[in-house]
Design an enzyme around this catalytic site. Structure first.
Site, short mmCIF file in Angstrom:
data_model
loop_
_atom_site.label_atom_id
_atom_site.label_comp_id
_atom_site.label_asym_id
_atom_site.label_seq_id
_atom_site.Cartn_x
_atom_site.Cartn_y
_atom_site.Cartn_z
N GLY A 1 44.23 -3.75 30.73
CA GLY A 1 43.13 -4.67 31.03
C GLY A 1 41.85 -3.85 31.12
O GLY A 1 41.62 -3.18 32.13
N ASP B 1 44.23 -3.23 25.96
CA ASP B 1 43.75 -4.60 26.18
C ASP B 1 44.08 -5.42 24.95
O ASP B 1 44.05 -4.89 23.83
CB ASP B 1 42.23 -4.59 26.45
CG ASP B 1 41.74 -5.88 27.09
OD1 ASP B 1 41.91 -6.95 26.47
OD2 ASP B 1 41.21 -5.82 28.21
N ARG C 1 42.08 -16.86 44.96
CA ARG C 1 42.91 -15.93 44.18
C ARG C 1 44.21 -16.61 43.77
O ARG C 1 44.73 -16.37 42.68
CB ARG C 1 43.18 -14.68 45.01
CG ARG C 1 41.92 -13.89 45.30
CD ARG C 1 42.20 -12.66 46.12
NE ARG C 1 40.98 -11.91 46.38
CZ ARG C 1 40.29 -11.93 47.52
NH1 ARG C 1 40.68 -12.69 48.51
NH2 ARG C 1 39.21 -11.21 47.67
N ASN D 1 48.15 -15.68 35.37
CA ASN D 1 48.36 -14.24 35.47
C ASN D 1 49.83 -13.84 35.53
O ASN D 1 50.19 -12.73 35.13
CB ASN D 1 47.54 -13.67 36.63
CG ASN D 1 46.05 -13.66 36.27
OD1 ASN D 1 45.69 -13.95 35.13
ND2 ASN D 1 45.20 -13.34 37.22
N ARG E 1 36.17 -2.67 53.76
CA ARG E 1 35.00 -3.51 54.11
C ARG E 1 34.90 -3.65 55.62
O ARG E 1 33.81 -3.56 56.20
CB ARG E 1 35.16 -4.90 53.47
CG ARG E 1 34.92 -4.90 51.98
CD ARG E 1 35.23 -6.24 51.33
NE ARG E 1 34.90 -6.20 49.90
CZ ARG E 1 35.52 -6.90 48.97
NH1 ARG E 1 36.50 -7.72 49.27
NH2 ARG E 1 35.15 -6.81 47.71
N HIS F 1 46.19 -10.35 50.54
CA HIS F 1 44.84 -10.09 50.04
C HIS F 1 44.33 -11.47 49.62
O HIS F 1 44.42 -11.86 48.47
CB HIS F 1 44.87 -9.12 48.86
CG HIS F 1 43.54 -8.97 48.18
ND1 HIS F 1 42.42 -8.51 48.84
CD2 HIS F 1 43.13 -9.24 46.92
CE1 HIS F 1 41.40 -8.50 48.00
NE2 HIS F 1 41.80 -8.94 46.82
P1 6V0 Z 1 37.85 -9.44 33.06
O1 6V0 Z 1 36.56 -8.70 32.96
O2 6V0 Z 1 37.94 -10.82 32.49
O3 6V0 Z 1 38.97 -8.52 32.38
C1 6V0 Z 1 40.30 -8.91 32.22
C2 6V0 Z 1 40.79 -8.24 30.95
O4 6V0 Z 1 42.20 -8.52 30.83
C3 6V0 Z 1 40.11 -8.76 29.68
O5 6V0 Z 1 39.51 -7.67 28.96
C4 6V0 Z 1 41.25 -9.40 28.90
O6 6V0 Z 1 41.12 -9.26 27.48
C5 6V0 Z 1 42.44 -8.61 29.43
N1 6V0 Z 1 43.73 -9.24 29.17
C6 6V0 Z 1 44.07 -10.55 29.28
N2 6V0 Z 1 45.36 -10.72 28.91
C7 6V0 Z 1 45.84 -9.50 28.56
C8 6V0 Z 1 47.09 -9.01 28.10
N3 6V0 Z 1 48.13 -9.84 27.90
N4 6V0 Z 1 47.22 -7.69 27.84
C9 6V0 Z 1 46.18 -6.86 28.01
N5 6V0 Z 1 44.97 -7.25 28.46
C10 6V0 Z 1 44.80 -8.56 28.72
O7 6V0 Z 1 38.32 -9.55 34.58
P2 6V0 Z 1 38.05 -8.49 35.75
O8 6V0 Z 1 38.22 -7.14 35.22
O9 6V0 Z 1 36.80 -8.86 36.46
O10 6V0 Z 1 39.26 -8.84 36.76
C11 6V0 Z 1 40.59 -8.51 36.42
C12 6V0 Z 1 41.54 -8.95 37.54
O11 6V0 Z 1 41.34 -8.14 38.69
C13 6V0 Z 1 41.38 -10.40 37.99
O12 6V0 Z 1 42.66 -10.98 38.19
C14 6V0 Z 1 40.65 -10.26 39.32
O13 6V0 Z 1 40.87 -11.35 40.18
C15 6V0 Z 1 41.29 -8.99 39.84
N6 6V0 Z 1 40.59 -8.31 40.92
C16 6V0 Z 1 41.33 -7.82 41.93
C17 6V0 Z 1 40.75 -7.21 43.02
C18 6V0 Z 1 41.62 -6.72 44.15
O14 6V0 Z 1 41.12 -6.37 45.24
N7 6V0 Z 1 42.93 -6.65 43.97
C19 6V0 Z 1 39.35 -7.02 43.07
C20 6V0 Z 1 38.61 -7.46 42.02
C21 6V0 Z 1 39.16 -8.17 40.88
#
Ligand code: 6V0
Length: 302
Positions: free
Chosen positions: A12, A37, A89, A96, A152, A176
């Protein structure tokens, strides 16, 4: 110094994946970082952009395949949908879960001593599903959990106490997400009980708990995503694993008595979770952990 023979794969390459790669690169945690990705062009762009920063650390960053990623010391999963403003979430679960399943199928079998680190949300439920699907022992599959929430919280308390964040030892526990809570009774400042140094009324405590819980929503409302806090927290987790530091961090992991994954402090090293630290929670906090577990069990058994 980078552990040059070690590698981390990030599945990702979105806002969070790229921010984690950047932070790992600047901290020289490993010699090789691999990004994967489904969006090949976005991934290529992130790798090219990151390569311009790698002169600071001589860490190699490249775009890779699932087969290469499966052999990394740590595989970080950030792939997936993110919250839109107003979404919780837990609203992301079906989308997901499907993405996680397809990724783990593409990477099977994972390196036997590899660590799988879930960051995508809802992180506790996805950690549980990854434990079921990855073929790795449960202690090697963890979620970033409430580490970011706890950081935080510590920053907020440190500001009130006028001390460095690192002097504050306080935990957000449970999910979380919305059922998380603060373990006030276990909070200390350099060994002294927090309550002996800082008087907080019930209203103050509620305000701190609310601002800790809603900070992500506030950031998402303003810029659409969060990335820097989670990248710093994830980098600390990776350092604890790669250097076998045995840091004590609140991370999402399997709790046998609660039959779900949620955050309690664990000792973390190269083999993953070594053991859970049993904090002495008061009666109310003990109830809150059961309540958080109950809401997480509802989600994973749906
Ligand atoms: P984003 O910028 O949309 O990136 C997600 C990426 O995943 C994109 O580039 C997609 O192309 C890629 N993707 C989707 N399906 C696949 C797949 N099958 N194989 C490979 N890549 C794929 O999202 P962002 O980076 O902002 O967030 C990603 C995730 O992190 C989300 O679920 C958020 O909710 C989560 N976060 C979790 C946090 C935590 O504290 N645990 C904090 C912030 C975000």
């Amino acid at each position: 110094m980078a552990s040059t023979s070690s590698s981390i794969a990030i599945i990702g390459a979105g806002s969070v994946g790229a921010a984690i790669a950047h932070s790992l690169l600047l901290r020289r945690v490993v010699g090789d970082i691999l990004l994967v990705d489904v969006d090949q062009e976005r991934c290529r762009a992130q790798v090219l952009d990151l390569s311009d920063a790698s002169y600071l650390s001589h860490v190699r960053v490249k775009q890779g395949s699932y087969a290469e990623a499966s052999q990394a010391d740590i595989v970080i999963i950030t792939a997936g949908a993110k919250q839109n403003p107003g979404e919780t979430r837990l609203d992301l679960i079906d989308r997901n879960h499907k993405i996680l399943k397809s990724i783990l199928e593409s990477m099977a079998p994972l390196r036997a001593d590899g660590i799988l680190l879930l960051v995508a949300n809802p992180v506790d439920a996805l950690t549980h599903f990854a434990q079921q699907l990855s073929g790795l022992p449960r202690n090697q599959v963890i979620g970033s959990g409430t580490l970011l929430d706890s950081l935080r919280l510590r920053a907020k308390l440190a500001e009130k106490l006028k001390v460095a964040d690192i002097a504050v030892n306080a935990y957000v526990l449970g999910e979380h997400g919305d059922s998380q809570f603060i373990a006030w009774s276990a909070a200390t400042v350099s060994g002294a009980p927090l309550s002996s140094l800082l008087h907080l009324s019930d209203e103050d405590r509620t305000a701190i708990a609310t601002s800790t819980k809603t900070k992500a929503y506030d950031i998402i409302e303003l810029k659409g995503f969060t990335s820097f806090g989670i990248s710093a927290a994830t980098t600390s987790i990776c350092e604890a694993i790669i250097y076998d530091q045995r840091q004590i961090l609140p991370l999402s992991h399997w709790q046998e008595q609660l039959q779900c994954c949620l955050s309690l402090p664990v000792i973390l090293g190269r083999s993953g979770v070594i053991s859970t630290i049993n904090l002495s929670l008061n009666e109310n906090e003990s109830k809150l952990i059961l309540k958080s577990a109950e809401s997480l069990r509802e989600v994973i058994t749906k």
